[in-house]
Design a protein around this motif. Structure first.
Motif, PDB file in Angstrom:
ATOM      1  N   ASP A 132       7.689   7.013   2.524  1.00  0.00           N
ATOM      2  CA  ASP A 132       8.625   6.723   1.430  1.00  0.00           C
ATOM      3  C   ASP A 132       8.957   5.236   1.350  1.00  0.00           C
ATOM      4  O   ASP A 132       8.997   4.649   0.268  1.00  0.00           O
ATOM      5  CB  ASP A 132       9.917   7.526   1.598  1.00  0.00           C
ATOM      6  N   ARG A 133       9.178   4.629   2.509  1.00  0.00           N
ATOM      7  CA  ARG A 133       9.525   3.211   2.560  1.00  0.00           C
ATOM      8  C   ARG A 133       8.388   2.356   1.999  1.00  0.00           C
ATOM      9  O   ARG A 133       8.598   1.462   1.189  1.00  0.00           O
ATOM     10  CB  ARG A 133       9.838   2.815   4.004  1.00  0.00           C
ATOM     11  N   GLU A 134       7.169   2.646   2.448  1.00  0.00           N
ATOM     12  CA  GLU A 134       6.020   1.880   1.966  1.00  0.00           C
ATOM     13  C   GLU A 134       5.814   2.073   0.465  1.00  0.00           C
ATOM     14  O   GLU A 134       5.522   1.122  -0.255  1.00  0.00           O
ATOM     15  CB  GLU A 134       4.747   2.265   2.723  1.00  0.00           C
ATOM     16  N   ILE A 135       5.993   3.291  -0.005  1.00  0.00           N
ATOM     17  CA  ILE A 135       5.859   3.569  -1.442  1.00  0.00           C
ATOM     18  C   ILE A 135       6.881   2.748  -2.209  1.00  0.00           C
ATOM     19  O   ILE A 135       6.553   2.107  -3.219  1.00  0.00           O
ATOM     20  CB  ILE A 135       6.046   5.080  -1.723  1.00  0.00           C
ATOM     21  N   PHE A 136       8.109   2.747  -1.743  1.00  0.00           N
ATOM     22  CA  PHE A 136       9.184   2.018  -2.417  1.00  0.00           C
ATOM     23  C   PHE A 136       8.888   0.516  -2.449  1.00  0.00           C
ATOM     24  O   PHE A 136       9.030  -0.142  -3.484  1.00  0.00           O
ATOM     25  CB  PHE A 136      10.519   2.289  -1.716  1.00  0.00           C
ATOM     26  N   ILE A 137       8.455  -0.036  -1.324  1.00  0.00           N
ATOM     27  CA  ILE A 137       8.138  -1.461  -1.253  1.00  0.00           C
ATOM     28  C   ILE A 137       6.977  -1.803  -2.173  1.00  0.00           C
ATOM     29  O   ILE A 137       7.022  -2.784  -2.917  1.00  0.00           O
ATOM     30  CB  ILE A 137       7.827  -1.870   0.207  1.00  0.00           C
ATOM     31  N   ARG A 138       5.936  -0.982  -2.132  1.00  0.00           N
ATOM     32  CA  ARG A 138       4.770  -1.251  -2.992  1.00  0.00           C
ATOM     33  C   ARG A 138       5.152  -1.213  -4.469  1.00  0.00           C
ATOM     34  O   ARG A 138       4.702  -2.031  -5.256  1.00  0.00           O
ATOM     35  CB  ARG A 138       3.660  -0.237  -2.717  1.00  0.00           C
ATOM     36  N   TYR A 140       8.399  -1.412  -5.990  1.00  0.00           N
ATOM     37  CA  TYR A 140       9.472  -2.266  -6.489  1.00  0.00           C
ATOM     38  C   TYR A 140       9.437  -3.699  -5.975  1.00  0.00           C
ATOM     39  O   TYR A 140      10.062  -4.565  -6.567  1.00  0.00           O
ATOM     40  CB  TYR A 140      10.828  -1.617  -6.212  1.00  0.00           C
ATOM     41  N   PHE A 141       8.725  -3.960  -4.880  1.00  0.00           N
ATOM     42  CA  PHE A 141       8.636  -5.329  -4.394  1.00  0.00           C
ATOM     43  C   PHE A 141       7.316  -5.965  -4.818  1.00  0.00           C
ATOM     44  O   PHE A 141       7.277  -7.139  -5.139  1.00  0.00           O
ATOM     45  CB  PHE A 141       8.765  -5.371  -2.867  1.00  0.00           C
ATOM     46  N   TYR A 142       6.228  -5.172  -4.790  1.00  0.00           N
ATOM     47  CA  TYR A 142       4.920  -5.723  -5.127  1.00  0.00           C
ATOM     48  C   TYR A 142       4.453  -5.315  -6.517  1.00  0.00           C
ATOM     49  O   TYR A 142       3.362  -5.651  -6.937  1.00  0.00           O
ATOM     50  CB  TYR A 142       3.879  -5.314  -4.091  1.00  0.00           C
ATOM     51  N   MET A 143       5.296  -4.534  -7.214  1.00  0.00           N
ATOM     52  CA  MET A 143       5.040  -4.121  -8.584  1.00  0.00           C
ATOM     53  C   MET A 143       3.698  -3.381  -8.770  1.00  0.00           C
ATOM     54  O   MET A 143       3.036  -3.518  -9.782  1.00  0.00           O
ATOM     55  CB  MET A 143       5.056  -5.329  -9.516  1.00  0.00           C
ATOM     56  N   GLU A 144       3.304  -2.613  -7.760  1.00  0.00           N
ATOM     57  CA  GLU A 144       2.070  -1.846  -7.871  1.00  0.00           C
ATOM     58  C   GLU A 144       2.310  -0.612  -8.740  1.00  0.00           C
ATOM     59  O   GLU A 144       3.410  -0.056  -8.766  1.00  0.00           O
ATOM     60  CB  GLU A 144       1.572  -1.422  -6.486  1.00  0.00           C
ATOM     61  N   LYS A 145       1.276  -0.178  -9.407  1.00  0.00           N
ATOM     62  CA  LYS A 145       1.366   1.010 -10.259  1.00  0.00           C
ATOM     63  C   LYS A 145       1.380   2.258  -9.376  1.00  0.00           C
ATOM     64  O   LYS A 145       0.768   2.286  -8.301  1.00  0.00           O
ATOM     65  CB  LYS A 145       0.177   1.064 -11.206  1.00  0.00           C
ATOM     66  N   ILE A 146       2.057   3.281  -9.863  1.00  0.00           N
ATOM     67  CA  ILE A 146       2.169   4.532  -9.110  1.00  0.00           C
ATOM     68  C   ILE A 146       0.791   5.117  -8.815  1.00  0.00           C
ATOM     69  O   ILE A 146       0.533   5.586  -7.703  1.00  0.00           O
ATOM     70  CB  ILE A 146       3.063   5.545  -9.869  1.00  0.00           C
ATOM     71  N   ILE A 147      -0.088   5.052  -9.784  1.00  0.00           N
ATOM     72  CA  ILE A 147      -1.431   5.616  -9.585  1.00  0.00           C
ATOM     73  C   ILE A 147      -2.184   4.862  -8.493  1.00  0.00           C
ATOM     74  O   ILE A 147      -2.914   5.457  -7.700  1.00  0.00           O
ATOM     75  CB  ILE A 147      -2.227   5.643 -10.914  1.00  0.00           C
ATOM     76  N   ASP A 148      -1.980   3.544  -8.412  1.00  0.00           N
ATOM     77  CA  ASP A 148      -2.629   2.750  -7.362  1.00  0.00           C
ATOM     78  C   ASP A 148      -2.052   3.078  -5.992  1.00  0.00           C
ATOM     79  O   ASP A 148      -2.781   3.177  -5.008  1.00  0.00           O
ATOM     80  CB  ASP A 148      -2.473   1.248  -7.648  1.00  0.00           C
ATOM     81  N   ILE A 149      -0.731   3.243  -5.934  1.00  0.00           N
ATOM     82  CA  ILE A 149      -0.077   3.595  -4.668  1.00  0.00           C
ATOM     83  C   ILE A 149      -0.600   4.947  -4.183  1.00  0.00           C
ATOM     84  O   ILE A 149      -0.918   5.123  -3.003  1.00  0.00           O
ATOM     85  CB  ILE A 149       1.456   3.634  -4.826  1.00  0.00           C
ATOM     86  N   GLY A 161       5.672   9.833  -7.348  1.00  0.00           N
ATOM     87  CA  GLY A 161       6.804   9.788  -8.278  1.00  0.00           C
ATOM     88  C   GLY A 161       8.036  10.474  -7.716  1.00  0.00           C
ATOM     89  O   GLY A 161       9.158   9.961  -7.824  1.00  0.00           O
ATOM     90  N   THR A 162       7.839  11.618  -7.110  1.00  0.00           N
ATOM     91  CA  THR A 162       8.951  12.366  -6.508  1.00  0.00           C
ATOM     92  C   THR A 162       9.566  11.585  -5.354  1.00  0.00           C
ATOM     93  O   THR A 162      10.787  11.498  -5.229  1.00  0.00           O
ATOM     94  CB  THR A 162       8.463  13.746  -6.014  1.00  0.00           C
ATOM     95  N   LYS A 163       8.715  11.000  -4.515  1.00  0.00           N
ATOM     96  CA  LYS A 163       9.219  10.216  -3.378  1.00  0.00           C
ATOM     97  C   LYS A 163       9.993   8.992  -3.861  1.00  0.00           C
ATOM     98  O   LYS A 163      10.998   8.612  -3.254  1.00  0.00           O
ATOM     99  CB  LYS A 163       8.073   9.822  -2.446  1.00  0.00           C
ATOM    100  N   LEU A 164       9.559   8.383  -4.948  1.00  0.00           N
ATOM    101  CA  LEU A 164      10.297   7.247  -5.513  1.00  0.00           C
ATOM    102  C   LEU A 164      11.662   7.696  -6.025  1.00  0.00           C
ATOM    103  O   LEU A 164      12.674   7.045  -5.778  1.00  0.00           O
ATOM    104  CB  LEU A 164       9.502   6.590  -6.651  1.00  0.00           C
ATOM    105  N   PHE A 165      11.684   8.816  -6.733  1.00  0.00           N
ATOM    106  CA  PHE A 165      12.943   9.340  -7.268  1.00  0.00           C
ATOM    107  C   PHE A 165      13.915   9.660  -6.134  1.00  0.00           C
ATOM    108  O   PHE A 165      15.078   9.243  -6.152  1.00  0.00           O
ATOM    109  CB  PHE A 165      12.674  10.587  -8.123  1.00  0.00           C
ATOM    110  N   ARG A 166      13.426  10.383  -5.142  1.00  0.00           N
ATOM    111  CA  ARG A 166      14.285  10.759  -4.012  1.00  0.00           C
ATOM    112  C   ARG A 166      14.676   9.525  -3.190  1.00  0.00           C
ATOM    113  O   ARG A 166      15.795   9.441  -2.679  1.00  0.00           O
ATOM    114  CB  ARG A 166      13.583  11.779  -3.131  1.00  0.00           C
ATOM    115  N   GLY A 167      13.747   8.580  -3.062  1.00  0.00           N
ATOM    116  CA  GLY A 167      14.036   7.348  -2.331  1.00  0.00           C
ATOM    117  C   GLY A 167      15.150   6.559  -2.992  1.00  0.00           C
ATOM    118  O   GLY A 167      16.018   6.003  -2.303  1.00  0.00           O
TER     119      GLY A 167
END
Length: 183
Positions: A132-138, A140-149, A161-167
């Motif tokens: 979750d942490r890595e997803i969030f950083i990728r 919102y910090f690195y502006m990567e697209k969800i599909i790329d993550i 998407g769910t992990k971002l919402f819950r995060g």
């Protein structure tokens, strides 16, 4: 060389560990800088930003406190911040306000409040479990697209998407516990 060895080596002034840091994370910093700048920087500017990050790490060697497993995130955040600062400074040179009222003056107090808020957000972010942490950083910090993550982490797009919402909800609670209120 392991991350922990690199950190300890840099803290003790070992140039071999410093060179290893550059070798292992140089390409990563280039990717972060290119992503954050949306490809708007020249190669020389990207190289200078990477060098600035590594120099800053070396200069802070005696006070450097990075937990094992967080070196990459630390370097990425530094690269992101250096890139944003450069982009802002380039923007300020290109767009000079015509009226004095439109100039945004930042006081030392504003800087201190912003720095404290950043520390609280980072502490809250560190409460998130992996991935979750890595997803969030990728995202919102690195502006990567969800599909790329999703592709990089071998996850389903909906899962990311769910992990971002819950995060976001977890971060909101963690920040409220630390006294940070936002709209």
């Amino acid at each position: 060389m392991k991350e922990e060895e690199i950190i300890k080596g840099i803290q003790s002034g070992d140039m071999i560990c410093y060179e290893q840091l550059i070798d292992e994370y140089g390409a990563y910093l280039v990717r972060v800088i290119m992503k954050v700048s949306s490809g708007m920087l020249q190669t020389t500017e990207i190289e200078e930003l990477c060098a600035d990050v590594f120099i800053k790490v070396w200069q802070k060697q005696r006070t450097l406190e990075i937990e094992t497993g967080k070196l990459k995130a630390y370097l990425g955040a530094m690269a992101r911040n250096h890139t944003i600062n450069l982009m802002r400074s380039k923007g300020r040179r290109e767009f000079i306000p015509l009226e004095e009222d439109s100039i945004d003056y930042e006081t030392p107090e504003d800087s201190l409040v912003q720095e404290e808020d950043n520390k609280l957000v980072l502490a809250a972010l560190n409460t998130l479990p992996e991935p979750d942490r890595e997803i969030f950083i990728r995202r919102y910090f690195y502006m990567e697209k969800i599909i790329d993550i999703a592709e990089i982490l071998h996850l389903n797009v909906q899962t990311v998407g769910t992990k971002l919402f819950r995060g976001k909800k977890k971060l909101e609670r963690a920040l409220k516990e630390r006294g940070v209120a936002y709209e």
